[in-house]
Design a protein around this motif. Structure first.
Motif, PDB file in Angstrom:
ATOM      1  N   LEU A 217      28.848  30.135  17.545  1.00 29.64           N
ATOM      2  CA  LEU A 217      29.692  28.859  17.440  1.00 29.64           C
ATOM      3  C   LEU A 217      29.300  28.023  16.136  1.00 29.64           C
ATOM      4  O   LEU A 217      30.117  27.567  15.564  1.00 29.64           O
ATOM      5  CB  LEU A 217      29.802  28.159  18.535  1.00 29.64           C
ATOM      6  CG  LEU A 217      30.561  28.891  19.769  1.00 29.64           C
ATOM      7  CD1 LEU A 217      30.662  27.800  20.863  1.00 29.64           C
ATOM      8  CD2 LEU A 217      32.056  29.078  19.555  1.00 29.64           C
ATOM      9  N   GLY A 218      28.024  27.729  15.921  1.00 32.75           N
ATOM     10  CA  GLY A 218      27.360  27.020  15.071  1.00 32.75           C
ATOM     11  C   GLY A 218      27.730  27.720  13.623  1.00 32.75           C
ATOM     12  O   GLY A 218      28.082  27.167  12.586  1.00 32.75           O
ATOM     13  N   VAL A 219      27.987  29.106  13.450  1.00 33.79           N
ATOM     14  CA  VAL A 219      28.204  29.714  12.376  1.00 33.79           C
ATOM     15  C   VAL A 219      29.842  29.972  12.262  1.00 33.79           C
ATOM     16  O   VAL A 219      30.180  29.666  11.115  1.00 33.79           O
ATOM     17  CB  VAL A 219      27.672  31.230  12.340  1.00 33.79           C
ATOM     18  CG1 VAL A 219      28.158  31.953  11.259  1.00 33.79           C
ATOM     19  CG2 VAL A 219      26.216  31.027  12.526  1.00 33.79           C
ATOM     20  N   ILE A 220      30.514  30.102  13.326  1.00 33.77           N
ATOM     21  CA  ILE A 220      31.945  30.295  13.097  1.00 33.77           C
ATOM     22  C   ILE A 220      32.625  28.738  12.973  1.00 33.77           C
ATOM     23  O   ILE A 220      33.819  29.011  12.167  1.00 33.77           O
ATOM     24  CB  ILE A 220      32.680  30.842  14.487  1.00 33.77           C
ATOM     25  CG1 ILE A 220      31.715  32.380  14.455  1.00 33.77           C
ATOM     26  CG2 ILE A 220      34.331  30.961  14.549  1.00 33.77           C
ATOM     27  CD1 ILE A 220      32.349  32.874  15.791  1.00 33.77           C
ATOM     28  N   LEU A 221      32.193  28.031  13.318  1.00 33.05           N
ATOM     29  CA  LEU A 221      33.261  26.760  13.425  1.00 33.05           C
ATOM     30  C   LEU A 221      33.247  26.346  12.058  1.00 33.05           C
ATOM     31  O   LEU A 221      34.445  25.751  11.480  1.00 33.05           O
ATOM     32  CB  LEU A 221      32.352  25.562  14.375  1.00 33.05           C
ATOM     33  CG  LEU A 221      32.955  25.746  15.606  1.00 33.05           C
ATOM     34  CD1 LEU A 221      32.267  24.587  16.622  1.00 33.05           C
ATOM     35  CD2 LEU A 221      34.225  25.855  16.142  1.00 33.05           C
ATOM     36  N   PRO A 222      32.470  26.175  11.161  1.00 33.20           N
ATOM     37  CA  PRO A 222      32.432  25.677   9.838  1.00 33.20           C
ATOM     38  C   PRO A 222      33.613  26.456   8.979  1.00 33.20           C
ATOM     39  O   PRO A 222      34.464  26.180   8.121  1.00 33.20           O
ATOM     40  CB  PRO A 222      31.224  25.976   9.192  1.00 33.20           C
ATOM     41  CG  PRO A 222      30.394  25.945  10.411  1.00 33.20           C
ATOM     42  CD  PRO A 222      30.867  26.412  11.428  1.00 33.20           C
ATOM     43  N   GLY A 223      33.770  27.810   9.343  1.00 32.63           N
ATOM     44  CA  GLY A 223      34.589  28.764   8.727  1.00 32.63           C
ATOM     45  C   GLY A 223      36.020  28.395   9.310  1.00 32.63           C
ATOM     46  O   GLY A 223      36.908  28.453   8.372  1.00 32.63           O
ATOM     47  N   VAL A 224      36.005  28.015  10.432  1.00 33.12           N
ATOM     48  CA  VAL A 224      37.457  27.663  11.140  1.00 33.12           C
ATOM     49  C   VAL A 224      38.124  26.282  10.426  1.00 33.12           C
ATOM     50  O   VAL A 224      39.175  26.176  10.382  1.00 33.12           O
ATOM     51  CB  VAL A 224      37.415  27.586  12.688  1.00 33.12           C
ATOM     52  CG1 VAL A 224      38.479  27.058  13.153  1.00 33.12           C
ATOM     53  CG2 VAL A 224      37.166  29.219  13.107  1.00 33.12           C
ATOM     54  N   MET A 225      36.948  25.405  10.297  1.00 31.52           N
ATOM     55  CA  MET A 225      37.561  24.060   9.619  1.00 31.52           C
ATOM     56  C   MET A 225      37.702  24.389   8.323  1.00 31.52           C
ATOM     57  O   MET A 225      38.532  23.328   7.748  1.00 31.52           O
ATOM     58  CB  MET A 225      36.043  23.197   9.675  1.00 31.52           C
ATOM     59  CG  MET A 225      35.712  23.059  11.206  1.00 31.52           C
ATOM     60  SD  MET A 225      36.996  22.067  12.042  1.00 31.52           S
ATOM     61  CE  MET A 225      36.409  21.702  13.628  1.00 31.52           C
ATOM     62  N   ARG A 226      37.389  25.347   7.649  1.00 28.18           N
ATOM     63  CA  ARG A 226      37.764  25.538   6.355  1.00 28.18           C
ATOM     64  C   ARG A 226      38.901  25.870   5.986  1.00 28.18           C
ATOM     65  O   ARG A 226      39.608  26.053   4.957  1.00 28.18           O
ATOM     66  CB  ARG A 226      36.681  26.429   5.471  1.00 28.18           C
ATOM     67  CG  ARG A 226      35.483  25.692   5.420  1.00 28.18           C
ATOM     68  CD  ARG A 226      34.407  26.515   4.535  1.00 28.18           C
ATOM     69  NE  ARG A 226      34.888  26.758   3.235  1.00 28.18           N
ATOM     70  CZ  ARG A 226      34.246  27.606   2.378  1.00 28.18           C
ATOM     71  NH1 ARG A 226      33.243  28.126   2.571  1.00 28.18           N
ATOM     72  NH2 ARG A 226      34.930  27.970   1.006  1.00 28.18           N
ATOM     73  N   LEU A 227      40.001  26.477   7.113  1.00 28.09           N
ATOM     74  CA  LEU A 227      41.256  27.139   7.150  1.00 28.09           C
ATOM     75  C   LEU A 227      42.131  26.170   6.508  1.00 28.09           C
ATOM     76  O   LEU A 227      41.976  24.982   7.155  1.00 28.09           O
ATOM     77  CB  LEU A 227      41.572  27.512   8.498  1.00 28.09           C
ATOM     78  CG  LEU A 227      40.919  28.954   8.915  1.00 28.09           C
ATOM     79  CD1 LEU A 227      41.347  29.244  10.327  1.00 28.09           C
ATOM     80  CD2 LEU A 227      41.365  29.922   7.920  1.00 28.09           C
TER      81      LEU A 227
END
Length: 160
Positions: A46-56
Motif C-alpha cells: 500500500l505504501g508503494v501503490i498509494l502515491p501512484g493513485v494520488m498522482r492520478l
C-alpha cells in the motif's frame, strides 16, 4: 501495520484460521503461507501503490463518473492501467517480502512444509552450513530477479 512484529501476524492468523470448516482447510494447507506473506507485505504494498493513485488526474475519474462509469469500470479502465508501474512494483516488493518472511511463517507452517527462509534458519540452527549457503543463493536469486525487474522498469521509464 508497518511496525507490527511478524510473530504477531502469525498468532493473528492462527486465531482467525484455526477452526473447523473452510478456515481450518486453509490453515492446514500451504495456502496459510500465502496468507501469511500477503498479510505481512500488504502495508508495504500500500505504501508503494498509494502515491501512484494520488498522482492520478482527478479530472479523469470525474469525467468517467459523468459519463456513467461505475466503480468497477473506473477501476479497470482508469486506475489500474494508469497505476501499472506502481502495481508491478508493489507485487514484486510483496513477493520479495513473502520469500524472506520468517517470523510469522515459522508459526503457521503446516507439518512437513516450510518456506525457504524457515528452512534456512532451521539449517543454521543445526549447523548444516553448506545446505544453508545453497538456500541463500536460491533466495538471493528469487529476490534478485524481482529487484532486477524493478530496476529495469525504473530505468526504462527514466530513459529519454
Amino acid at each position: 501495520l508497518l511496525v507490527t512484529p511478524p510473530p504477531l501476524y502469525g498468532i493473528a492468523l492462527m486465531q482467525i484460521l484455526n477452526f473447523p470448516g473452510w478456515r481450518g482447510a486453509i490453515y492446514d494447507s500451504p495456502g496459510v503461507l500465502v496468507w501469511t506473506g500477503a498479510a505481512r507485505a500488504l502495508p508495504f504494498a500500500l505504501g508503494v501503490i498509494l502515491p501512484g493513485v494520488m498522482r492520478l488526474p482527478r479530472g479523469l475519474e470525474d469525467q468517467a463518473r459523468l459519463e456513467g462509469a461505475d466503480w468497477w469500470t473506473r477501476l479497470w479502465r482508469i486506475w489500474l492501467p494508469l497505476c501499472r508501474p506502481w502495481w508491478v512494483a508493489a507485487l514484486l516488493l510483496s513477493f520479495i517480502l513473502a520469500v524472506s518472511e520468517v517470523g510469522a511463517a515459522i508459526l503457521v507452517s503446516p507439518p512437513g512444509m516450510n518456506t525457504l527462509s524457515v528452512r534456512f534458519f532451521t539449517l543454521i540452527h543445526y549447523g548444516v552450513y553448506t545446505d544453508a549457503a545453497s538456500l541463500c543463493v536460491i533466495m538471493l536469486l528469487l529476490a534478485g530477479l524481482p529487484a532486477g525487474i524493478l530496476a529495469w522498469q525504473a530505468t526504462r521509464k527514466l530513459a529519454p
